[in-house]
Write a protein that holds these residues in place. Sequence first.
Motif, PDB file in Angstrom:
ATOM      1  N   LEU A  64     -59.990  32.640 -27.152  1.00 18.75           N
ATOM      2  CA  LEU A  64     -59.205  31.415 -27.285  1.00 18.75           C
ATOM      3  C   LEU A  64     -59.702  30.346 -26.313  1.00 18.75           C
ATOM      4  CD1 LEU A  64     -56.830  29.941 -28.642  1.00 18.75           C
ATOM      5  CD2 LEU A  64     -55.365  30.845 -26.813  1.00 18.75           C
ATOM      6  N   VAL A  65     -59.989  30.736 -25.079  1.00 17.36           N
ATOM      7  CA  VAL A  65     -60.535  29.772 -24.108  1.00 17.36           C
ATOM      8  C   VAL A  65     -61.830  29.175 -24.646  1.00 17.36           C
ATOM      9  CG1 VAL A  65     -61.575  29.499 -21.821  1.00 17.36           C
ATOM     10  CG2 VAL A  65     -59.491  30.843 -22.081  1.00 17.36           C
ATOM     11  N   LEU A  66     -62.704  30.026 -25.161  1.00 20.44           N
ATOM     12  CA  LEU A  66     -63.994  29.549 -25.664  1.00 20.44           C
ATOM     13  C   LEU A  66     -63.822  28.684 -26.910  1.00 20.44           C
ATOM     14  CD1 LEU A  66     -66.084  32.783 -25.059  1.00 20.44           C
ATOM     15  CD2 LEU A  66     -65.957  30.729 -23.627  1.00 20.44           C
ATOM     16  N   LEU A  67     -62.847  28.997 -27.731  1.00 17.57           N
ATOM     17  CA  LEU A  67     -62.573  28.202 -28.929  1.00 17.57           C
ATOM     18  C   LEU A  67     -62.065  26.809 -28.561  1.00 17.57           C
ATOM     19  CD1 LEU A  67     -62.045  28.304 -32.149  1.00 17.57           C
ATOM     20  CD2 LEU A  67     -59.675  28.667 -31.453  1.00 17.57           C
ATOM     21  N   LEU A  68     -61.158  26.743 -27.606  1.00 16.66           N
ATOM     22  CA  LEU A  68     -60.513  25.473 -27.279  1.00 16.66           C
ATOM     23  C   LEU A  68     -61.342  24.572 -26.370  1.00 16.66           C
ATOM     24  CD1 LEU A  68     -56.812  26.619 -26.715  1.00 16.66           C
ATOM     25  CD2 LEU A  68     -57.765  25.443 -28.716  1.00 16.66           C
ATOM     26  N   SER A  69     -62.219  25.152 -25.563  1.00 15.48           N
ATOM     27  CA  SER A  69     -62.967  24.335 -24.590  1.00 15.48           C
ATOM     28  C   SER A  69     -64.336  23.943 -25.130  1.00 15.48           C
ATOM     29  CB  SER A  69     -63.111  25.078 -23.266  1.00 15.48           C
ATOM     30  OG  SER A  69     -63.824  26.278 -23.427  1.00 15.48           O
ATOM     31  N   ALA A  70     -64.802  22.796 -24.678  1.00 20.06           N
ATOM     32  CA  ALA A  70     -66.094  22.260 -25.120  1.00 20.06           C
ATOM     33  C   ALA A  70     -67.240  23.113 -24.588  1.00 20.06           C
ATOM     34  CB  ALA A  70     -66.248  20.817 -24.649  1.00 20.06           C
ATOM     35  N   ASP A  71     -68.295  23.205 -25.371  1.00 28.56           N
ATOM     36  CA  ASP A  71     -69.480  23.969 -24.964  1.00 28.56           C
ATOM     37  C   ASP A  71     -70.072  23.462 -23.660  1.00 28.56           C
ATOM     38  OD1 ASP A  71     -69.326  25.619 -27.175  1.00 28.56           O
ATOM     39  OD2 ASP A  71     -70.742  24.429 -28.361  1.00 28.56           O
ATOM     40  N   HIS A  73     -40.678  34.505 -23.696  1.00 29.16           N
ATOM     41  CA  HIS A  73     -40.460  34.673 -25.129  1.00 29.16           C
ATOM     42  C   HIS A  73     -41.502  35.673 -25.629  1.00 29.16           C
ATOM     43  CE1 HIS A  73     -37.646  31.315 -25.349  1.00 29.16           C
ATOM     44  NE2 HIS A  73     -38.428  30.739 -24.468  1.00 29.16           N
ATOM     45  N   ALA A  74     -41.062  36.927 -25.815  1.00 26.59           N
ATOM     46  CA  ALA A  74     -41.973  37.983 -26.256  1.00 26.59           C
ATOM     47  C   ALA A  74     -42.184  37.879 -27.760  1.00 26.59           C
ATOM     48  CB  ALA A  74     -41.416  39.351 -25.889  1.00 26.59           C
ATOM     49  N   ASP A  75     -43.430  38.044 -28.164  1.00 25.84           N
ATOM     50  CA  ASP A  75     -43.799  37.961 -29.578  1.00 25.84           C
ATOM     51  C   ASP A  75     -44.736  39.115 -29.887  1.00 25.84           C
ATOM     52  OD1 ASP A  75     -44.812  37.385 -32.098  1.00 25.84           O
ATOM     53  OD2 ASP A  75     -45.184  35.268 -31.657  1.00 25.84           O
ATOM     54  N   ARG A  76     -44.288  40.023 -30.726  1.00 24.09           N
ATOM     55  CA  ARG A  76     -45.083  41.221 -31.082  1.00 24.09           C
ATOM     56  C   ARG A  76     -46.462  40.832 -31.624  1.00 24.09           C
ATOM     57  NH1 ARG A  76     -44.648  46.853 -30.256  1.00 24.09           N
ATOM     58  NH2 ARG A  76     -46.043  47.795 -31.758  1.00 24.09           N
ATOM     59  N   ALA A  77     -46.582  39.687 -32.269  1.00 21.22           N
ATOM     60  CA  ALA A  77     -47.869  39.242 -32.816  1.00 21.22           C
ATOM     61  C   ALA A  77     -48.904  38.992 -31.715  1.00 21.22           C
ATOM     62  CB  ALA A  77     -47.686  37.983 -33.654  1.00 21.22           C
ATOM     63  N   LEU A  78     -48.468  38.798 -30.464  1.00 19.84           N
ATOM     64  CA  LEU A  78     -49.399  38.537 -29.370  1.00 19.84           C
ATOM     65  C   LEU A  78     -50.022  39.814 -28.804  1.00 19.84           C
ATOM     66  CD1 LEU A  78     -47.517  35.740 -27.398  1.00 19.84           C
ATOM     67  CD2 LEU A  78     -49.194  35.527 -29.242  1.00 19.84           C
ATOM     68  N   TYR A  79     -49.487  40.977 -29.168  1.00 13.79           N
ATOM     69  CA  TYR A  79     -50.040  42.248 -28.694  1.00 13.79           C
ATOM     70  C   TYR A  79     -51.428  42.455 -29.301  1.00 13.79           C
ATOM     71  CZ  TYR A  79     -50.732  47.256 -28.116  1.00 13.79           C
ATOM     72  OH  TYR A  79     -51.261  48.486 -27.815  1.00 13.79           O
ATOM     73  N   LEU A  80     -52.446  42.467 -28.448  1.00  9.86           N
ATOM     74  CA  LEU A  80     -53.853  42.634 -28.843  1.00  9.86           C
ATOM     75  C   LEU A  80     -54.281  41.596 -29.882  1.00  9.86           C
ATOM     76  CD1 LEU A  80     -54.093  46.542 -29.028  1.00  9.86           C
ATOM     77  CD2 LEU A  80     -54.549  45.050 -27.077  1.00  9.86           C
ATOM     78  N   ALA A  81     -53.711  40.410 -29.817  1.00  8.61           N
ATOM     79  CA  ALA A  81     -53.953  39.370 -30.821  1.00  8.61           C
ATOM     80  C   ALA A  81     -55.362  38.801 -30.737  1.00  8.61           C
ATOM     81  CB  ALA A  81     -52.944  38.244 -30.641  1.00  8.61           C
ATOM     82  N   SER A  82     -55.866  38.395 -31.880  1.00  7.62           N
ATOM     83  CA  SER A  82     -57.152  37.694 -31.966  1.00  7.62           C
ATOM     84  C   SER A  82     -56.959  36.246 -31.526  1.00  7.62           C
ATOM     85  CB  SER A  82     -57.646  37.700 -33.414  1.00  7.62           C
ATOM     86  OG  SER A  82     -56.786  36.904 -34.221  1.00  7.62           O
ATOM     87  N   ALA A  83     -58.063  35.552 -31.313  1.00 10.62           N
ATOM     88  CA  ALA A  83     -57.996  34.133 -30.958  1.00 10.62           C
ATOM     89  C   ALA A  83     -57.285  33.342 -32.050  1.00 10.62           C
ATOM     90  CB  ALA A  83     -59.391  33.579 -30.703  1.00 10.62           C
ATOM     91  N   ALA A  84     -57.509  33.686 -33.309  1.00  5.26           N
ATOM     92  CA  ALA A  84     -56.865  32.964 -34.418  1.00  5.26           C
ATOM     93  C   ALA A  84     -55.348  33.129 -34.367  1.00  5.26           C
ATOM     94  CB  ALA A  84     -57.411  33.451 -35.755  1.00  5.26           C
ATOM     95  N   THR A  85     -54.882  34.330 -34.089  1.00  6.70           N
ATOM     96  CA  THR A  85     -53.449  34.572 -33.993  1.00  6.70           C
ATOM     97  C   THR A  85     -52.869  33.846 -32.782  1.00  6.70           C
ATOM     98  OG1 THR A  85     -53.653  36.695 -35.104  1.00  6.70           O
ATOM     99  CG2 THR A  85     -51.681  36.371 -33.743  1.00  6.70           C
ATOM    100  N   LEU A  86     -53.586  33.869 -31.664  1.00 10.10           N
ATOM    101  CA  LEU A  86     -53.127  33.151 -30.471  1.00 10.10           C
ATOM    102  C   LEU A  86     -53.076  31.644 -30.724  1.00 10.10           C
ATOM    103  CD1 LEU A  86     -55.039  35.151 -27.712  1.00 10.10           C
ATOM    104  CD2 LEU A  86     -52.589  35.263 -28.249  1.00 10.10           C
TER     105      LEU A  86
END
Length: 177
Positions: A116-123, A77-90
Amino acid sequence: MKTLTLLRHAKSGWDDPALRDFDRPLNRKGARAATAMGAHVRTMGIAFDHMIVSPAVRVAQTLEHFAVGYGPLPEAHADRALYLASAATLLDAVRALPAGADRVLLVGHNPGLEDLVLLLSADSNPLRGAVEEKFPTASVAVLELDGDWATADNGCGHLVQFVRPRDIDPTLGPDHD
């Protein structure tokens, strides 16, 4: 539990200076790395029931080569918003995933995927250091999320795998162009 696998597109070429960034193809090393990573992910026993992707040419080509090593993949499922997307957009894209999907492959670009990995995973996660150092092309991160996609937020995930191409074949590392 939901499993989110992130795949960064493989190494692309800069041979044609007139080509738009969106249209850049993979180079030979990128094609090899994508195939090798697909085979490695298959041996890890990771399965997917849904896939969202950036529509960039290098992402489509990464998936073609990844599938050579991995085998059949769900419909992309291609989504133009994912092209060079920020972590917030992802993160917004993750929150919008279908509730019935349990194992999702998201294919895109940096720095958004790394962030996104760093945002979602615990320190405290021991794999974070490698991700913080660099999320190279064709690398794969696997996160297990607490809760549903719609409630995904800071620290809700457990980074359980992080594999770079050079981890499975040293000739795919940065010193072997």
